[in-house]
Design an enzyme around this catalytic site. Structure first.
Site, PDB file in Angstrom:
ATOM      1  N   THR A 156       0.839  -1.200   0.000  1.00  0.00           N
ATOM      2  CA  THR A 156       0.000   0.000   0.000  1.00  0.00           C
ATOM      3  C   THR A 156       0.871   1.246   0.000  1.00  0.00           C
ATOM      4  O   THR A 156       0.642   2.182  -0.760  1.00  0.00           O
ATOM      5  CB  THR A 156      -0.918   0.016   1.240  1.00  0.00           C
ATOM      6  OG1 THR A 156      -1.654  -1.197   1.261  1.00  0.00           O
ATOM      7  CG2 THR A 156      -1.879   1.186   1.190  1.00  0.00           C
ATOM      8  N   GLY A 157       1.875   1.246   0.867  1.00  0.00           N
ATOM      9  CA  GLY A 157       2.772   2.398   0.926  1.00  0.00           C
ATOM     10  C   GLY A 157       3.459   2.620  -0.404  1.00  0.00           C
ATOM     11  O   GLY A 157       3.473   3.732  -0.947  1.00  0.00           O
ATOM     12  N   TRP A 196       2.588   1.676  -3.311  1.00  0.00           N
ATOM     13  CA  TRP A 196       1.642   2.071  -4.359  1.00  0.00           C
ATOM     14  C   TRP A 196       1.531   3.595  -4.418  1.00  0.00           C
ATOM     15  O   TRP A 196       1.359   4.178  -5.482  1.00  0.00           O
ATOM     16  CB  TRP A 196       0.262   1.465  -4.052  1.00  0.00           C
ATOM     17  CG  TRP A 196      -0.789   1.805  -5.083  1.00  0.00           C
ATOM     18  CD1 TRP A 196      -1.069   1.110  -6.225  1.00  0.00           C
ATOM     19  CD2 TRP A 196      -1.697   2.915  -5.051  1.00  0.00           C
ATOM     20  NE1 TRP A 196      -2.087   1.717  -6.909  1.00  0.00           N
ATOM     21  CE2 TRP A 196      -2.495   2.829  -6.223  1.00  0.00           C
ATOM     22  CE3 TRP A 196      -1.923   3.972  -4.177  1.00  0.00           C
ATOM     23  CZ2 TRP A 196      -3.492   3.747  -6.520  1.00  0.00           C
ATOM     24  CZ3 TRP A 196      -2.909   4.893  -4.472  1.00  0.00           C
ATOM     25  CH2 TRP A 196      -3.677   4.772  -5.631  1.00  0.00           C
ATOM     26  N   HIS A 197       1.674   4.264  -3.263  1.00  0.00           N
ATOM     27  CA  HIS A 197       1.506   5.712  -3.227  1.00  0.00           C
ATOM     28  C   HIS A 197       2.654   6.469  -3.874  1.00  0.00           C
ATOM     29  O   HIS A 197       2.521   7.643  -4.189  1.00  0.00           O
ATOM     30  CB  HIS A 197       1.321   6.200  -1.788  1.00  0.00           C
ATOM     31  CG  HIS A 197      -0.060   5.950  -1.270  1.00  0.00           C
ATOM     32  ND1 HIS A 197      -0.437   4.753  -0.729  1.00  0.00           N
ATOM     33  CD2 HIS A 197      -1.161   6.733  -1.251  1.00  0.00           C
ATOM     34  CE1 HIS A 197      -1.714   4.816  -0.379  1.00  0.00           C
ATOM     35  NE2 HIS A 197      -2.186   5.997  -0.687  1.00  0.00           N
ATOM     36  N   GLY A 198       3.775   5.817  -4.038  1.00  0.00           N
ATOM     37  CA  GLY A 198       4.866   6.517  -4.702  1.00  0.00           C
ATOM     38  C   GLY A 198       6.159   5.758  -4.573  1.00  0.00           C
ATOM     39  O   GLY A 198       6.355   4.978  -3.643  1.00  0.00           O
TER      40      GLY A 198
END
Lengths: 470, 392
Positions: free
Chosen positions: A315-316, A318-320
């Site tokens: 998830t982390g 995926w954000h950048g």
């Protein structure tokens, strides 16, 4: 193109909607598909080809998986589609991250690719993966019409910043949706509300964050750093949820019903609850396609903890493509595990106010990690917030920003809770029986916030040039 | 329910399409008075402009490319209907929301609009001070002229009690104290201006000082340089315009502000004048007045003083006293120069933002006898051309 622009609202939207609503039902998806491609190509005239390519590939994969449904090859087809989708995403989004870390570890100098990130690639890739997986699982039947599938992927309301609409959600609506004035009016309300949230609230508070974060952290005060962190916390919520509001509203106008993406996350009493209310479509995606396939909570606590950690690093990431996002993901992973093991039980016993404080404290600290790509800067900023930066407690800058934006801050705080919306509903239902009163109230409200939003948008391009003779 | 839904649908559709149509058919202006800039033309569409973009120079001076769609959006917003009114509406909303600034401009007390001055580049300030110091020394050695430097504190400092509470302003007095210490021949006009702060010495809607403010600073200048001071009644105040809305108005665009009056203090001795404007060594314009009337019909009315900012301006008076003053300056000096026409045979104004030749040679060639460096403090701190002073 972004929704909150004069160009979108007063050029793109009237033309597209005009054409859409006079077109016969049969070609409506086609109109949406073409409009969406123009919408995308507006900012990415070249990468639109990449998106089309991905769409075509996944359309093919869907058909293949369907053809071999419940037979051996379908698994390998699925695996190859996942590898291909993640490969494309990885290549455009993460290559430079890996190269630069590789370079740093081994002291070598492989040149970076310096690709600009295709807008929305993380969103549309995830949407298409959900499609192929759902077909594989038998939750959806493969789409046989490329135009309909293309319209699903590229659908301009949700194309560049979500919500991540799962194919199963709108599979039926793609073929059988009925636009209605009720839906259109609901969409208008939703869109205008979202626009105002974005333009009046998110952008305005965002300026404070931009101003404070661009200053040298050592020239701030403790109060100033907290105002900055608060400003970013508000900006990211109002910005992102406003985008979802506008997307959902635009979808409604053309007859689609998307799922909600935000549910007042800042009123949560635990981090677990926060993640049920924040960017719901993303958490759902990871739960459906990563956490549960990994075994979820069905193989004992140790395995569950492992699964949570995996999901949250993903998830982390995926954000950048940078370390601070990985860290931010891991940070939430750890918090969620702690809550799972004992904290939740404890939180149930203490007064609600402490639960809110606890949650927002970790959320705000989390946003500081999130906001600084450069982790060292984020760390310095955080030290300042907790009095380890040798900063003065308070200075004129922070007091000025606080007092000059007091009304805005109060509106933001209220806007984080469901109360304003509830109040609005109450007022309208109180005058429900008198149609004209309800009519005047709701339209006057929308007209006012719409007009002010336009004023703010025009202003953002207002650029007085005072010494143009030089 | 149904009726209300239809009504809302119709209102939204009508509103959006009406604005869209008006925007499309509205005659296009090509210049925005309020913003003082040329508005975008409709961008020419080519495949190249769409895919690779057309080159342009961005705000930070970097060369980059901009694709057609970006230009199109600029075109749409530049020609949006009632543009200035929308901007004004925003300021009204912010004023109503108790905000204390808009567009980088404070809503200060008594209708003053003052530009925020929150930070400065210490290195640049240091460099500028050093440049003046060195210039002063060189001029003294080469020509035996004692350079005077007048750095004028802005309204934000002199009228600081009008600022909103807690305004995080740069402490101008602290900077002035430093300059005073380092720069020989420094003329500090703070006390004079503060003594008259209840008079109209700064414009409310502009970042300049008024002619009255200039008069008081000029008294201080006379005292320091040894010229007889003249009482205010020796001048006839002439109204140049009573419709002035200046730069800070343009930035904040606040409807509620009243236009102001620009006065020109004409010396009752009114000498015969010849004003020559130079660019690249050539005379580009001559005049027998310090005021260029044409500006008074436009937005940029302060530029009526000495034709706005010109690279080099030479004023010749009929005082045959052999005194020749050089003013190295920013726009604050444009309204200052009229006062010294009583005292000098020639006044030369040099603007380093446009004049890139050697100032030292200029002094030599023009037979200058006095030198004044005149800037407002904010401009001085932010100026990036001061090093040109020492060009040989």
């Amino acid at each position: 193109m972004v929704f909150s622009s004069l160009n979108f609202m007063f050029v793109f939207l009237p033309i597209v909607f005009g054409v859409y609503f006079i077109s016969p039902k049969k070609i409506k998806n086609f109109i949406l598909f073409i409009a969406s491609l123009i919408f995308y190509a507006w900012g990415e005239p070249l990468y639109v080809l990449l998106m089309l390519f991905s769409t075509l590939i996944n359309f093919g994969y869907g058909a293949l998986v369907q053809k071999y449904h419940r037979r051996k090859p379908s698994k390998w087809i699925l695996v190859s589609s996942v590898i291909l989708n993640l490969g494309i995403l990885g290549f455009f989004k993460y290559t430079d991250f890996f190269i630069s870390n590789f370079n740093a570890w081994f002291g070598i100098g492989i040149p970076l690719l310096r690709l600009t990130l295709p807008i929305g690639i993380s969103f549309y890739t995830f949407q298409m993966m959900s499609y192929v997986i759902d077909v594989y699982r038998g939750d959806a039947r493969a789409q046989t019409n490329f135009i309909s599938f293309g319209a699903y992927v590229a659908l301009f309301p949700q194309l560049v910043a979500g919500p991540i609409v799962r194919y199963t959600t709108i599979a039926d609506q793609l073929q059988n949706r009925r636009e209605s004035t009720e839906m259109f009016a609901a969409g208008v309300q939703r869109f205008v509300t979202g626009l105002a949230k974005k333009v009046l609230l998110a952008n305005t508070i965002g300026q404070i964050w931009t101003q404070l974060s661009s200053m040298d952290a050592s020239s701030l005060s403790v109060v100033g750093t907290w105002i900055g962190a608060f400003a970013f916390t508000m900006q990211i919520y109002f910005d992102f949820s406003a985008y979802s509001d506008m997307a959902i509203g635009l979808g409604q106008m053309v007859g689609f019903q998307f799922l909600e993406n935000f549910d007042y996350p800042y009123i949560s009493r635990s981090i677990t609850e926060f993640w049920r209310r924040w960017h719901i479509s993303l958490s759902t995606w990871f739960k459906e396609y990563v956490y549960i396939p990994l075994g979820g909570n069905r193989h004992g606590l140790i395995r569950q903890i492992f699964n949570i950690i995996v999901v949250w690093f993903c998830t982390g990431f995926w954000h950048g493509a940078s370390w601070n996002f990985l860290f931010w993901g891991g940070y939430y992973g750890v918090l969620l595990i702690l809550e799972k093991i004992f904290l939740l039980k404890f939180l149930k016993k203490i007064p609600a106010v402490f639960c809110h404080i606890y949650t927002m404290f970790f959320v705000i600290v989390g946003w500081v990690f999130f906001a600084f790509d450069d982790m060292e800067k984020g760390w310095t900023y955080l030290k300042g917030m907790f009095g380890f930066g040798g900063l003065s407690i308070v200075d004129n800058m922070s007091l000025y920003l606080l007092f000059s934006n007091l009304v805005l801050i109060l509106i933001l705080l209220a806007g984080c809770t469901p109360w304003p919306a509830r109040l609005g509903k109450k007022v309208i239902s109180a005058v429900e029986t008198r149609t004209w009163a309800a009519f005047i109230l709701e339209n006057a409200y929308l007209l006012v916030i719409f007009t002010i939003s336009i004023a703010f948008l025009v202003n953002s391009t207002y650029n007085p040039f005072l010494y143009f003779r030089f | 329910m149904k009726v209300r839904a239809v009504a809302m649908t119709v209102i939204f559709a009508l509103l959006v399409s009406t604005i869209a149509i008006i925007n499309a058919v509205l005659p296009k202006k090509n210049f925005s008075e309020n913003e003082n800039r040329v508005l975008a033309d409709f961008p020419k569409f080519t495949l190249e402009s769409l895919f690779t973009g057309t080159p342009y120079v961005d705000d930070s001076g970097r060369e980059t490319k901009r694709i057609w769609t970006t230009d199109f959006e600029t075109y749409i917003s530049d020609h949006f209907m009632l543009r200035d009114q929308w901007v004004g509406l925003k300021s009204l909303v912010e004023l109503g929301a108790q905000k204390r600034d808009a567009g980088g401009v404070y809503f200060a007390k008594d209708g003053y609009l003052m530009e925020q001055f929150w930070s400065y580049d210490y290195g640049r300030l240091k460099g500028n001070v050093t440049a003046i110091k060195q210039f002063t020394e060189t001029v003294d050695q080469q020509f035996g002229i004692g350079v005077k430097t007048m750095i004028v504190p802005t309204a934000n400092d002199i009228l600081k009690e009008k600022l909103p509470l807690f305004a995080p302003e740069v402490d101008q007095q602290e900077l002035l104290a430093q300059m005073k210490q380092e720069i020989p021949g420094f003329i500090d006009v703070t006390d004079t201006l503060i003594a008259h702060k209840d008079e109209n010495i700064f414009y409310k809607t502009d970042h300049h000082w008024t002619s009255l403010g200039v008069y008081y600073a000029y008294q201080e200048f006379c005292k320091q340089i040894g010229i007889t001071q003249k009482p205010l009644i020796a001048y006839q105040p002439e109204v140049l315009s009573d419709q002035f809305l200046g730069t800070t108005y343009s930035k904040a665009n606040l409807y509620t502000v009243e236009p102001e009056t620009i006065y020109y203090y004409k010396s009752s001795g009114s000498p015969q004048l010849k004003v020559e404007y130079f660019a690249g060594g050539e005379v580009i314009k001559t005049s027998d007045s310090l005021i260029e009337q044409e500006y008074l019909e436009q937005k940029d009315k302060y530029s009526a003083f000495l034709n706005g900012n010109q690279p080099v301006t030479k004023i010749t008076t009929d005082h045959q006293n052999g005194k020749k003053l050089l003013i190295v300056k920013d726009s604050y000096a444009n309204s200052f120069a009229p006062f010294v026409t009583d005292d000098y045979q020639e006044i030369h104004l040099v603007d380093l933002r446009a004049y890139k030749q050697s100032t030292l040679q200029y002094i030599e060639q023009s037979g200058i006898t006095d030198v004044l460096v005149l800037y407002n403090l904010k401009n001085f701190v932010e100026d990036s051309n001061m090093y040109l002073l020492n060009r040989a």
